[in-house]
Scaffold this motif. Structure first.
Motif, PDB file in Angstrom:
ATOM      1  N   GLY A   1       0.150  -9.139   9.220  1.00  0.00           N
ATOM      2  CA  GLY A   1      -0.886  -8.625   8.324  1.00  0.00           C
ATOM      3  C   GLY A   1      -0.639  -7.187   7.910  1.00  0.00           C
ATOM      4  O   GLY A   1       0.146  -6.469   8.533  1.00  0.00           O
ATOM      5  N   ASP A   2      -1.334  -6.766   6.847  1.00  0.00           N
ATOM      6  CA  ASP A   2      -1.214  -5.381   6.397  1.00  0.00           C
ATOM      7  C   ASP A   2      -2.389  -5.058   5.474  1.00  0.00           C
ATOM      8  O   ASP A   2      -3.016  -5.956   4.895  1.00  0.00           O
ATOM      9  CB  ASP A   2       0.099  -5.157   5.652  1.00  0.00           C
ATOM     10  CG  ASP A   2       0.589  -3.727   5.779  1.00  0.00           C
ATOM     11  OD1 ASP A   2      -0.207  -2.850   6.206  1.00  0.00           O
ATOM     12  OD2 ASP A   2       1.755  -3.474   5.447  1.00  0.00           O
ATOM     13  N   TRP A   3      -2.655  -3.751   5.354  1.00  0.00           N
ATOM     14  CA  TRP A   3      -3.736  -3.271   4.498  1.00  0.00           C
ATOM     15  C   TRP A   3      -3.210  -2.913   3.109  1.00  0.00           C
ATOM     16  O   TRP A   3      -2.076  -2.438   2.968  1.00  0.00           O
ATOM     17  CB  TRP A   3      -4.389  -2.023   5.099  1.00  0.00           C
ATOM     18  CG  TRP A   3      -5.147  -2.283   6.366  1.00  0.00           C
ATOM     19  CD1 TRP A   3      -4.689  -2.118   7.645  1.00  0.00           C
ATOM     20  CD2 TRP A   3      -6.487  -2.742   6.480  1.00  0.00           C
ATOM     21  NE1 TRP A   3      -5.661  -2.448   8.556  1.00  0.00           N
ATOM     22  CE2 TRP A   3      -6.787  -2.840   7.859  1.00  0.00           C
ATOM     23  CE3 TRP A   3      -7.476  -3.087   5.561  1.00  0.00           C
ATOM     24  CZ2 TRP A   3      -8.021  -3.255   8.343  1.00  0.00           C
ATOM     25  CZ3 TRP A   3      -8.715  -3.502   6.042  1.00  0.00           C
ATOM     26  CH2 TRP A   3      -8.971  -3.591   7.399  1.00  0.00           C
ATOM     27  N   VAL A   4      -4.050  -3.134   2.098  1.00  0.00           N
ATOM     28  CA  VAL A   4      -3.752  -2.703   0.730  1.00  0.00           C
ATOM     29  C   VAL A   4      -4.953  -1.906   0.243  1.00  0.00           C
ATOM     30  O   VAL A   4      -6.026  -2.465  -0.017  1.00  0.00           O
ATOM     31  CB  VAL A   4      -3.494  -3.894  -0.205  1.00  0.00           C
ATOM     32  CG1 VAL A   4      -3.248  -3.398  -1.637  1.00  0.00           C
ATOM     33  CG2 VAL A   4      -2.305  -4.713   0.287  1.00  0.00           C
ATOM     34  N   ASP A   5      -4.777  -0.597   0.154  1.00  0.00           N
ATOM     35  CA  ASP A   5      -5.871   0.282  -0.267  1.00  0.00           C
ATOM     36  C   ASP A   5      -6.165   0.089  -1.754  1.00  0.00           C
ATOM     37  O   ASP A   5      -5.261   0.002  -2.576  1.00  0.00           O
ATOM     38  CB  ASP A   5      -5.488   1.736   0.011  1.00  0.00           C
ATOM     39  CG  ASP A   5      -6.666   2.680  -0.162  1.00  0.00           C
ATOM     40  OD1 ASP A   5      -7.374   2.929   0.826  1.00  0.00           O
ATOM     41  OD2 ASP A   5      -6.875   3.135  -1.308  1.00  0.00           O
ATOM     42  N   ALA A   6      -7.456   0.046  -2.094  1.00  0.00           N
ATOM     43  CA  ALA A   6      -7.857  -0.223  -3.473  1.00  0.00           C
ATOM     44  C   ALA A   6      -7.330   0.830  -4.442  1.00  0.00           C
ATOM     45  O   ALA A   6      -6.845   0.502  -5.536  1.00  0.00           O
ATOM     46  CB  ALA A   6      -9.383  -0.300  -3.567  1.00  0.00           C
ATOM     47  N   LEU A   7      -7.408   2.101  -4.068  1.00  0.00           N
ATOM     48  CA  LEU A   7      -6.937   3.151  -4.960  1.00  0.00           C
ATOM     49  C   LEU A   7      -5.411   3.210  -5.030  1.00  0.00           C
ATOM     50  O   LEU A   7      -4.857   3.625  -6.051  1.00  0.00           O
ATOM     51  CB  LEU A   7      -7.499   4.507  -4.518  1.00  0.00           C
ATOM     52  CG  LEU A   7      -9.027   4.652  -4.652  1.00  0.00           C
ATOM     53  CD1 LEU A   7      -9.465   6.048  -4.237  1.00  0.00           C
ATOM     54  CD2 LEU A   7      -9.485   4.344  -6.076  1.00  0.00           C
TER      55      LEU A   7
END
Length: 219
Positions: free
Chosen positions: A48-54
């Protein structure tokens, strides 16, 4: 074996049968095949990994798709690792000491023949790029390459390139068990407190060595 429910499953190693005659109107003799259960334990894996909206506003690619694909490939490599780890447990080895790989290949095939491993088109051999280059030095070997792929069908064995191995493995498909409780699945969720999407790929799989006589490795 797909659709496995539970933490493990069992593969059956079935023994060899013997054919016999019978008298007219007599009873057909039974083979009394041996059945040896081989347990295959499944484990859960995540990528898994995060994708920041900005951050998505600052890139010119579909970041979520890219992360999801990267996670799926990571789990695919893990599947290969599980199967290779199972093959590493085999006890049959042949020497591989010269630049000429053909004697090693012939010795591996001879070992499988010695143990009466079926020559039915389901014999495979995997090797790293160094050994793959040695394989291509065999005269006319590329005449046996399958169109559109790197696989080579030679002497009844399908040879494939795989850089996840440190030696040569030759095996019959039925000698290795691969169990799957869940195929690769991707979940995307929004987390407001982080202002980011979390992409998680997951799977539940396992592998085991069913028949030691069906696998041989180089040393």
């Amino acid at each position: 074996k797909s659709g496995v429910v539970g933490a493990s499953t069992t593969f059956q190693k079935v023994g060899r049968g013997t054919a016999s005659t019978k008298s007219r109107h007599g009873i057909v003799p039974v083979m009394n095949l041996n059945h040896t259960p081989v347990e295959c334990v499944l484990q859960d894996y995540y990528a898994g990994d995060w994708v920041d909206a900005l951050d998505e506003l600052k890139t010119n690619i579909d970041e979520r798709r890219a992360v999801a694909s990267a996670g799926a490939y990571a789990l695919g490599r893990k599947t290969d690792e599980l199967i290779i780890a199972a093959m590493q447990k085999c006890t049959h080895e042949v020497k591989d000491e010269t630049d000429d790989i053909k004697p090693t290949i012939m010795s591996m095939i001879s070992t499988l023949n010695e143990y009466q491993v079926p020559d039915d088109g389901r014999r495979y051999c995997i090797m790293n790029s160094t050994d793959w280059n040695r394989l291509q030095k065999i005269d006319n070997i590329m005449d046996h390459a399958e169109r559109g792929s790197t696989a080579i069908n030679y002497l009844g064995v399908i040879f494939m390139l795989h850089n996840g191995v440190d030696r040569i493995y030759m095996y019959h498909a039925s000698a290795i068990g691969h169990a799957c409780g869940q195929e690769v699945k991707t979940d995307i969720s929004w987390h407001g407190e982080r202002q980011a999407h979390f992409l998680c790929n997951s799977m539940s799989q396992g592998a085991c060595l069913i028949d030691d006589e069906g696998v041989v490795k180089s040393k």
